[in-house]
Design a protein around this motif. Structure first.
Motif, PDB file in Angstrom:
ATOM      1  N   ARG A   1     106.453  96.248  50.281  1.00 45.09           N
ATOM      2  CA  ARG A   1     106.207  95.419  49.115  1.00 45.09           C
ATOM      3  C   ARG A   1     106.732  96.031  47.822  1.00 45.09           C
ATOM      4  O   ARG A   1     107.232  95.358  46.938  1.00 45.09           O
ATOM      5  CB  ARG A   1     104.698  95.159  49.013  1.00 45.09           C
ATOM      6  N   LEU A   2     106.595  97.368  47.694  1.00 50.91           N
ATOM      7  CA  LEU A   2     106.856  98.005  46.403  1.00 50.91           C
ATOM      8  C   LEU A   2     108.321  98.369  46.174  1.00 50.91           C
ATOM      9  O   LEU A   2     108.696  98.766  45.077  1.00 50.91           O
ATOM     10  CB  LEU A   2     105.980  99.256  46.253  1.00 50.91           C
ATOM     11  N   GLN A   3     109.168  98.229  47.208  1.00 53.42           N
ATOM     12  CA  GLN A   3     110.542  98.737  47.080  1.00 53.42           C
ATOM     13  C   GLN A   3     111.312  98.142  45.898  1.00 53.42           C
ATOM     14  O   GLN A   3     112.107  98.822  45.276  1.00 53.42           O
ATOM     15  CB  GLN A   3     111.312  98.526  48.380  1.00 53.42           C
ATOM     16  N   ASN A   4     111.069  96.858  45.577  1.00 50.04           N
ATOM     17  CA  ASN A   4     111.809  96.317  44.426  1.00 50.04           C
ATOM     18  C   ASN A   4     110.908  95.988  43.237  1.00 50.04           C
ATOM     19  O   ASN A   4     111.228  95.178  42.385  1.00 50.04           O
ATOM     20  CB  ASN A   4     112.658  95.108  44.830  1.00 50.04           C
ATOM     21  N   ARG A   5     109.752  96.648  43.208  1.00 48.62           N
ATOM     22  CA  ARG A   5     108.891  96.562  42.028  1.00 48.62           C
ATOM     23  C   ARG A   5     109.286  97.677  41.064  1.00 48.62           C
ATOM     24  O   ARG A   5     109.924  98.658  41.455  1.00 48.62           O
ATOM     25  CB  ARG A   5     107.425  96.759  42.429  1.00 48.62           C
ATOM     26  N   MET A   6     108.823  97.552  39.813  1.00 50.51           N
ATOM     27  CA  MET A   6     109.124  98.606  38.858  1.00 50.51           C
ATOM     28  C   MET A   6     108.501  99.930  39.311  1.00 50.51           C
ATOM     29  O   MET A   6     109.095 100.998  39.148  1.00 50.51           O
ATOM     30  CB  MET A   6     108.603  98.223  37.477  1.00 50.51           C
ATOM     31  N   ALA A   7     107.309  99.872  39.907  1.00 47.05           N
ATOM     32  CA  ALA A   7     106.603 101.098  40.322  1.00 47.05           C
ATOM     33  C   ALA A   7     107.313 101.822  41.477  1.00 47.05           C
ATOM     34  O   ALA A   7     107.120 103.022  41.666  1.00 47.05           O
ATOM     35  CB  ALA A   7     105.174 100.765  40.731  1.00 47.05           C
TER      36      ALA A   7
END
Ligand code: ZN
Length: 684
Positions: free
Chosen positions: A285-291
């Motif tokens: 889920r987080l791979q293309n989030r800012m975090a």
């Protein structure tokens, strides 16, 4: 194309063409959607039928253009669903929702299409395209790949089966919450109303009588009743009962219990991302989030957690002192928190919300928005001539937005301010047409929507400080739409943990001196809000932040942990209890959303490992606000304002948000400003 269906027609008229909101007919929706979807699929077929080697020009560009008609129809559909809904429309909506989801799958599972995209993507890694084109290809490719386009047939079938199973679990999860909100209504008698406001009592009496309990007073098992009841009711035993009902929703071991659903959802999510080669859902889920990854998220949450739980201890001590002074002879329990906090608030801050309201008139606040847009964005807002732009409701007003420096036309801003039947609750911003230039310059059509009660003719509309803040917040989203400078539509998309930054930061202009002195003026005397009142509001903003931040963080941290650990043999109830205990959760409060009714995370995937996003964006907001405070002309510093618009608004999603922020600040955002905002000690 000649058609009698208004929804299919091209937008004509002034301002680069505008939707024919005055000619919408509900009988047009279904045929328009069907034709729109058919044409979109034909557009896709034309791309895949191309026998030339896939390139950006022959594959991605036509994809960006595809579905133009459907896009227009969906703008009207959005108006019906959010602004002017009716039972007739909801029936069509129920019928069309599965058809539209099937249509989506036809595109996302189109192997020939994906194979062309993959070729363009692979080639771009060897021979890079222009920066913004490269970003488009990357986003489009990732969108497909993250959703299983690269899997073999067998895995694809399993992937689809998992999604199908998940979608019914999500529905079941939300229906159980609705059921338990219905199942646990508390009825009070006349002698049990002590502490409650007149308006709340009236509303409780009405609900009881609607439910056939004439003469009694009902407290529905929802946040909008639970929260004021816990804050004001003097009846401690009833507070305990209302609290227990609310926080036990879907955790009662009966047919509406959601613990088993959560366990199944977590296992299926883990299995699905496993097919794509990921170890856990959070990584995927987080791979293309800012975090970018869960370590970054947990670092932030853990740091704030320490400070907020320490503050809870102080808040509890303050409240215990009030209780002791009253001779109440109790120890603060979770159902006492809001009640005694309110008593402390009165003592410490004595903020009269009715007094504040007299300085907040909606007309003046609208002028304040335009003033900020002028000073910070160089935008001029001019009302369009009466009747020149069609609207869907007579109260909707429209302004033309242009650039002050070069006079260039940017777009139209629609404002739909008042509550009415068929309009969804809350406040929101939306876009009818996004900026892009790759296929001729498209100008923006953006709107803000709220639910203020329409005043009698000639009366001023007075709003609360919170509502005024929200009004600026939503305008921030609109300014983000207007300032777009991207070439391709895909680059207008949002990044979940970044997209609230632009709206949150705009809220900060509400309490600037220039806005206060010109626009926050008394509705009768015209005097600006007195300095003491402004100071009181600012001081009160850190009040009870121990509670507010800790209840939020407990939910955000649990959301992360659930999606990092292996759910194979998980007892959901025990996992929640043990994890909170390891975190030293203060015993005087609970998670804002306990697991069995955490709809953000388990009634769909929108906020799964994304609940942290509110705080992530707030770190940027607080840090950016400090940059303004430190600059020579404060919030009206021309140089910094133009830098913010250029680096953090105009690029939309055409670059990595972390990189954009570094361009603005010269460094990554630090957490310290957020800690100061909430009144927590910083490391220094
Ligand atoms: Zn927002």
């Amino acid at each position: 194309m000649t058609t009698s269906n208004t929804l299919l027609k091209e937008w004509t008229g002034p301002y680069g063409g505008v939707p024919a909101f005055d000619k919408m007919s509900i009988t047009d929706i279904k045929p328009a959607l069907e034709i729109g979807m058919k044409q979109h699929l034909e557009d896709i077929d034309a791309i895949t039928a191309n026998t030339e080697i896939p390139t950006f020009e022959n594959t991605v560009v036509p994809m960006e253009k595809a579905g133009e008609v459907l896009d227009r129809v969906q703008r009207y559909y959005g108006i019906w669903s959010a602004n002017v809904s009716s039972p007739e429309f909801r029936k069509i909506q129920g019928e069309m929702a599965p058809v539209m989801s099937e249509f989506q799958s036809k595109i996302s599972q189109n192997e020939a299409l994906f194979s062309r995209i993959k070729t363009v993507y692979d080639n771009s890694l060897i021979e890079p395209l222009e920066a913004d084109q490269q970003r488009v290809v990357q986003l489009v490719y990732e969108g497909f790949a993250m959703n299983g386009a690269e899997l073999d047939a067998e895995k694809k079938a399993r992937y689809a089966a998992i999604n199908k199973e998940l979608s019914s679990l999500y529905t079941n999860f939300s229906n159980n919450i609705l059921a338990d909100e219905e199942n646990y209504v508390v009825y009070l008698t006349k002698d049990q109303l002590s502490g409650l406001s007149e308006s709340m009592i009236k509303s409780m009496a009405k609900i009881a009588s609607d439910k056939g309990q004439e003469g009694k007073y009902a407290i529905p098992n929802t946040r909008s009743y639970m929260s004021p009841f816990l804050t004001y009711s003097d009846e401690r035993e009833l507070r305990k009962q209302v609290w227990t009902n609310y926080y036990s929703r879907c955790d009662n071991g009966d047919e509406f219990d959601n613990n088993e659903n959560v366990a199944k959802i977590l296992k299926l999510r883990k299995e699905r991302v496993g097919l794509l080669g990921y170890d856990n859902y959070a990584d995927w889920r987080l791979q293309n989030r800012m975090a970018k990854n869960s370590e970054n998220v947990m670092n932030l949450l853990n740091q704030v957690w320490k400070a907020s739980t320490a503050r809870v201890k102080e808040e509890v001590a303050d409240m215990q002192a009030v209780a002791n002074a009253n001779g109440d002879n109790i120890t603060i329990e979770p159902w006492d928190y809001s009640y005694y906090a309110e008593k402390v608030r009165k003592q410490k801050y004595d903020l009269d919300s009715d007094e504040v309201k007299q300085y907040l008139q909606l007309d003046k606040l609208t002028d304040a928005l335009f003033y900020v847009a002028k000073e910070v964005f160089n935008y001029k807002f001019t009302p369009v001539p009466e009747g020149s732009v069609p609207v869907f409701q007579e109260d909707v007003k429209v302004w033309e937005v242009s650039n002050i420096e070069n006079g260039e036309y940017i777009g139209l801003w629609y404002l739909d301010p008042y509550a009415r039947k068929g309009k969804r609750s809350g406040a929101w911003a939306t876009m009818y047409r996004a900026h892009s230039t790759f296929d001729g310059e498209k100008t923006v059509l953006a709107s803000n929507n709220s639910n203020f009660v329409k005043p009698a003719p000639g009366e001023p509309l007075l709003v609360s400080w919170d509502d005024a803040t929200t009004f600026l917040h939503e305008f921030g989203h609109a300014l983000h739409f207007f300032s777009s400078e991207v070439r391709y539509p895909t680059l207008n998309s949002g990044v979940r943990d970044y997209t609230e930054f632009q709206s949150q930061v705009l809220e900060r202009w509400l309490s600037t001196d220039k806005v206060i002195n010109q626009f926050l003026v008394h509705y009768e005397t015209g005097n600006p809000m007195p300095k003491e009142l402004v100071d009181k509001i600012k001081r009160a903003s850190t009040f009870n932040q121990g509670f507010a931040t800790t209840e939020y963080l407990a939910s955000a941290i649990m959301d992360m942990k659930f999606h990092i650990v292996d759910p194979a043999n998980m007892d959901v109830d025990a996992f929640e209890r043990e994890t909170l205990s390891e975190m030293n959760m203060p015993k005087e409060l609970v998670m804002r959303h306990r697991t069995p009714h955490f709809g953000h995370v388990f009634s769909g995937e929108g906020y799964a490992t994304a609940y942290y996003g509110y705080m992530w964006a707030d770190v940027l907001t607080a840090d950016a606000a400090e940059a303004f405070r430190e600059s020579p002309d404060g919030f009206y510093d021309k140089e910094l304002a133009s830098k913010m618009v250029k680096t953090l608004f105009a690029p939309r999603n055409s670059m990595d948000p972390a990189e954009a922020y570094r361009l603005f600040r010269g460094r990554d955002a630090k957490i310290d400003a957020l800690m100061r905002d909430r009144g927590f000690p910083t490391s220094k």
